[in-house]
Design a protein around this motif. Structure first.
Motif, PDB file in Angstrom:
ATOM      1  N   TRP A 329       0.817  -1.212   0.000  1.00  0.00           N
ATOM      2  CA  TRP A 329       0.000   0.000   0.000  1.00  0.00           C
ATOM      3  C   TRP A 329       0.849   1.259   0.000  1.00  0.00           C
ATOM      4  CZ3 TRP A 329       0.053   3.794   3.857  1.00  0.00           C
ATOM      5  CH2 TRP A 329       0.839   3.492   4.981  1.00  0.00           C
ATOM      6  N   PHE A 330       2.094   1.146   0.457  1.00  0.00           N
ATOM      7  CA  PHE A 330       2.935   2.303   0.720  1.00  0.00           C
ATOM      8  C   PHE A 330       3.296   3.041  -0.564  1.00  0.00           C
ATOM      9  CE2 PHE A 330       6.655   4.561   2.422  1.00  0.00           C
ATOM     10  CZ  PHE A 330       6.220   4.916   3.683  1.00  0.00           C
ATOM     11  N   LYS A 331       3.487   2.300  -1.639  1.00  0.00           N
ATOM     12  CA  LYS A 331       3.916   2.907  -2.904  1.00  0.00           C
ATOM     13  C   LYS A 331       2.918   3.951  -3.377  1.00  0.00           C
ATOM     14  CE  LYS A 331       4.301   2.036  -7.818  1.00  0.00           C
ATOM     15  NZ  LYS A 331       4.006   1.111  -8.926  1.00  0.00           N
ATOM     16  N   GLU A 332       1.685   3.555  -3.633  1.00  0.00           N
ATOM     17  CA  GLU A 332       0.703   4.484  -4.177  1.00  0.00           C
ATOM     18  C   GLU A 332      -0.047   5.245  -3.097  1.00  0.00           C
ATOM     19  OE1 GLU A 332       0.712   5.407  -7.067  1.00  0.00           O
ATOM     20  OE2 GLU A 332       1.670   3.800  -8.190  1.00  0.00           O
ATOM     21  N   GLY A 333      -0.252   4.634  -1.925  1.00  0.00           N
ATOM     22  CA  GLY A 333      -0.971   5.333  -0.870  1.00  0.00           C
ATOM     23  C   GLY A 333      -0.227   6.574  -0.403  1.00  0.00           C
ATOM     24  N   VAL A 334       1.047   6.419  -0.044  1.00  0.00           N
ATOM     25  CA  VAL A 334       1.836   7.546   0.442  1.00  0.00           C
ATOM     26  C   VAL A 334       2.125   8.533  -0.684  1.00  0.00           C
ATOM     27  CG1 VAL A 334       4.085   8.187   1.397  1.00  0.00           C
ATOM     28  CG2 VAL A 334       2.822   6.266   2.368  1.00  0.00           C
ATOM     29  N   THR A 335       2.414   8.022  -1.886  1.00  0.00           N
ATOM     30  CA  THR A 335       2.723   8.916  -3.008  1.00  0.00           C
ATOM     31  C   THR A 335       1.502   9.721  -3.426  1.00  0.00           C
ATOM     32  OG1 THR A 335       4.448   7.404  -3.774  1.00  0.00           O
ATOM     33  CG2 THR A 335       3.632   9.010  -5.356  1.00  0.00           C
ATOM     34  N   SER A 336       0.326   9.108  -3.409  1.00  0.00           N
ATOM     35  CA  SER A 336      -0.891   9.859  -3.736  1.00  0.00           C
ATOM     36  C   SER A 336      -1.127  10.977  -2.725  1.00  0.00           C
ATOM     37  CB  SER A 336      -2.095   8.917  -3.778  1.00  0.00           C
ATOM     38  OG  SER A 336      -1.969   7.987  -4.829  1.00  0.00           O
ATOM     39  N   TYR A 337      -0.876  10.681  -1.467  1.00  0.00           N
ATOM     40  CA  TYR A 337      -1.037  11.697  -0.429  1.00  0.00           C
ATOM     41  C   TYR A 337      -0.100  12.877  -0.665  1.00  0.00           C
ATOM     42  CZ  TYR A 337      -0.775  13.892   4.193  1.00  0.00           C
ATOM     43  OH  TYR A 337      -0.780  14.793   5.230  1.00  0.00           O
ATOM     44  N   TYR A 338       1.183  12.585  -0.822  1.00  0.00           N
ATOM     45  CA  TYR A 338       2.144  13.666  -0.987  1.00  0.00           C
ATOM     46  C   TYR A 338       2.039  14.333  -2.359  1.00  0.00           C
ATOM     47  CZ  TYR A 338       4.566  13.087   3.426  1.00  0.00           C
ATOM     48  OH  TYR A 338       4.870  13.077   4.762  1.00  0.00           O
ATOM     49  N   THR A 395      -4.914   0.627  -2.676  1.00  0.00           N
ATOM     50  CA  THR A 395      -3.742   1.475  -2.460  1.00  0.00           C
ATOM     51  C   THR A 395      -4.037   2.932  -2.763  1.00  0.00           C
ATOM     52  OG1 THR A 395      -2.917   1.015  -4.692  1.00  0.00           O
ATOM     53  CG2 THR A 395      -2.157  -0.408  -2.923  1.00  0.00           C
ATOM     54  N   TYR A 396      -4.641   3.206  -3.926  1.00  0.00           N
ATOM     55  CA  TYR A 396      -4.865   4.587  -4.342  1.00  0.00           C
ATOM     56  C   TYR A 396      -5.894   5.301  -3.465  1.00  0.00           C
ATOM     57  CZ  TYR A 396      -2.172   4.272  -8.684  1.00  0.00           C
ATOM     58  OH  TYR A 396      -1.166   4.155  -9.611  1.00  0.00           O
ATOM     59  N   SER A 397      -6.838   4.577  -2.912  1.00  0.00           N
ATOM     60  CA  SER A 397      -7.883   5.206  -2.117  1.00  0.00           C
ATOM     61  C   SER A 397      -7.707   4.903  -0.627  1.00  0.00           C
ATOM     62  CB  SER A 397      -9.264   4.737  -2.594  1.00  0.00           C
ATOM     63  OG  SER A 397     -10.284   5.463  -1.982  1.00  0.00           O
ATOM     64  N   ARG A 398      -7.807   3.619  -0.253  1.00  0.00           N
ATOM     65  CA  ARG A 398      -7.661   3.281   1.172  1.00  0.00           C
ATOM     66  C   ARG A 398      -6.255   3.593   1.665  1.00  0.00           C
ATOM     67  NH1 ARG A 398      -8.140  -2.848   3.543  1.00  0.00           N
ATOM     68  NH2 ARG A 398      -7.011  -2.458   5.489  1.00  0.00           N
ATOM     69  N   GLY A 399      -5.232   3.221   0.908  1.00  0.00           N
ATOM     70  CA  GLY A 399      -3.857   3.522   1.312  1.00  0.00           C
ATOM     71  C   GLY A 399      -3.614   5.016   1.428  1.00  0.00           C
ATOM     72  N   HIS A 400      -4.220   5.787   0.528  1.00  0.00           N
ATOM     73  CA  HIS A 400      -4.121   7.245   0.552  1.00  0.00           C
ATOM     74  C   HIS A 400      -4.737   7.783   1.850  1.00  0.00           C
ATOM     75  CE1 HIS A 400      -4.873  11.149  -1.997  1.00  0.00           C
ATOM     76  NE2 HIS A 400      -4.395  11.417  -0.802  1.00  0.00           N
TER      77      HIS A 400
END
Length: 495
Positions: A329-338, A395-400
């Motif tokens: 989840w870290f790849k797209e979740g954190v990157t989408s946030y930042y 990842t893109y939504s929940r991970g974000h």
């Protein structure tokens, strides 16, 4: 009982022999690639791979295209042709092959002790797959004028570990060189030999050959180049805006992390239906639909385009520069946030855009059958992220959402003295060109901020509960109070 010491001379000899065996056992594998091209309209490359430092009687070579956490196109015909393997003396080695799900083959080479030299021809002829139709990317191509290629479509590679994520991050001495005619320039990679630290840095390489148009910008002491298909792809005012905004993006992210994983950076900007992008080690890309004036940030599409550019450049650090081995989840979740937060800081995005993006989150929670059933540490996410929206939204939504809540949690617990920013810098400092485990991620959060995030992770990451819309709304209000969305640059709607 006290043992009698060895004869000093014999002890020294034993030590030298032991060190030699130890050095050999723990030596990193060496992979030397040479990519040769005679002419573009051949639509064919010749690749030589020299492998050293691997043990065992059999060597397994993974063919192309190889899945790399991004939508994967299909070959129209067999991609790898005439693959042969020889030992250091030039003797042919036995090869057997098996076809994989995307047209790639796995090659078993034996006997494989010592140095192995692999040669193959590569057809650059790919078509849309179900994944690339659903999630558009620029498919690798080659015609008489130009080519745009990706590492995971070009470089066959030895299997270093049965577990794919682990294999990607095993330290390796990788060297890449090109043999090209003088009239076919290379874009998107440094001139001369290229040195990489693992397969995960090799496979997301993207680069161009042939006719492209470029502009150099200087920022943060780095060589940065903008790549276009032609001078007319964007007009003068758009290119001026892209130069200034790209310079701000590069400066901001290097300031954010303290350094960059690679010495050069390229941005490939082009027009295509929709808005999207793709990361790479030395080059990232972002595309925008025809007709959008990218110089005018009054246009929401122009703002979204700049968010994509920052998002893809952030991927140079996460996951290419440092890899969350057990946390897909870290790849797209954190990157989408930042990607959103830093774009707001740079005045490339408006806070209202970000708020509006979350308006659909309740519908995602209601309709996505997997969102509250799968752990964010589930390794299947690495392979299924582009099998459909149910997997991608993990990842893109929940991970974000988890990244937003985690940042707010850290700031709340520390009186806004520490944040997720500190964690990202710590991870890059400690795991640059490497990988970190789930436990190491938790330890890094504690060492960087003093916060024990274990219970939070047990609920939202290792657990299956997705943050509710109400929790996201409360986190937004806290984020505003903490200044997460404060603009650090003067808004500039037009250049």
């Amino acid at each position: 009982m006290r043992r009698k010491l060895l004869n000093p001379g014999l002890g020294a000899i034993f030590l030298v022999i032991s060190l030699a065996f130890w050095s050999e056992a723990f030596a990193e594998p060496s992979l030397d690639y040479t990519v040769a091209l005679s002419k573009l309209d051949s639509k064919q490359l010749h690749v030589t791979l020299t492998i050293r430092g691997l043990e065992g009687d059999e060597l397994i070579i993974h063919g192309v295209p190889a899945y790399m956490d991004n939508p994967l196109a299909r070959p129209r015909r067999r991609a790898v042709r005439r693959l042969i393997a020889r030992d250091e003396a030039g003797n042919d080695l036995r090869i057997s092959s098996k076809k994989g799900s995307y047209g790639q083959r796995t090659y078993r080479v034996s006997p494989a002790a010592g140095t192995v030299v692999v040669d193959y021809d590569l057809n650059i002829d790919f078509k849309n797959s179900r994944q690339t139709k659903a999630y558009a990317v620029k498919i690798p191509f080659m015609d008489r004028r130009r080519a745009w290629l990706y590492g995971n479509y070009v470089f066959c590679y030895p299997v270093l570990d049965p577990d794919v994520p682990s294999a990607m991050r095993i330290p390796a001495n990788i060297h890449l060189d090109f043999e090209l005619p003088d009239d076919i320039p290379l874009y998107g990679l440094p001139q001369g030999p290229i040195h990489l630290s693992n397969l995960h840095e090799l496979l997301p390489l993207q680069f161009g050959l042939g006719r492209y148009w470029t502009e150099q910008i200087a920022t943060a002491g780095r060589k940065v180049q903008l790549i276009y298909e032609s001078e007319n792809a964007f007009d003068d005012s758009e290119r001026e805006a892209l130069r200034k905004r790209t310079a701000r993006i590069v400066s901001r992210l290097i300031e954010f992390f303290g350094d960059a994983p690679f010495p050069e950076q390229n941005f490939y900007y082009f027009r295509k239906d929709g808005i999207g992008g793709l990361e790479g080690a030395y080059t990232c890309q972002a595309y925008v639909r025809p007709g959008v004036d990218v110089s005018d940030l009054e246009d929401r599409s122009a703002r979204a385009f700049m968010v994509v550019a920052l998002h893809e450049y952030f991927h140079t650090w996460n996951p290419i520069g440092m890899f969350a081995l057990d946390d897909p989840w870290f790849k797209e979740g954190v990157t989408s946030y930042y990607g959103n937060v830093l774009s707001i800081n740079l005045a490339h995005l408006e806070l209202d855009d970000y708020v509006a993006e979350w308006a659909s989150y309740p519908d995602v929670l209601e309709s996505d059958s997997l969102l509250s059933q799968i752990q964010l540490t589930d390794p299947r996410i690495w392979h299924k992220e582009y099998d459909g929206e149910d997997w991608r939204m993990l990842t893109y939504s929940r991970g974000h959402a988890v990244a937003l809540l985690l940042d707010v949690l850290i700031r709340d617990r520390t009186g806004n003295r520490h944040s997720l920013d500190d964690v990202m810098r710590t991870l890059f400092r400690d795991y640059r060109h490497g990988a970190f485990t789930h436990d190491e991620l938790l330890k890094s959060i504690t060492s960087a901020t003093g916060v024990d995030a274990g219970p939070f992770f047990e609920e939202y990451v290792s657990g299956i509960r997705a943050p509710t819309f109400e929790e996201v709304e409360r986190a937004f209000e806290s984020a505003k109070r903490f200044g997460i969305f404060d603009t650090s640059e003067e808004p500039a709607h037009q250049y």
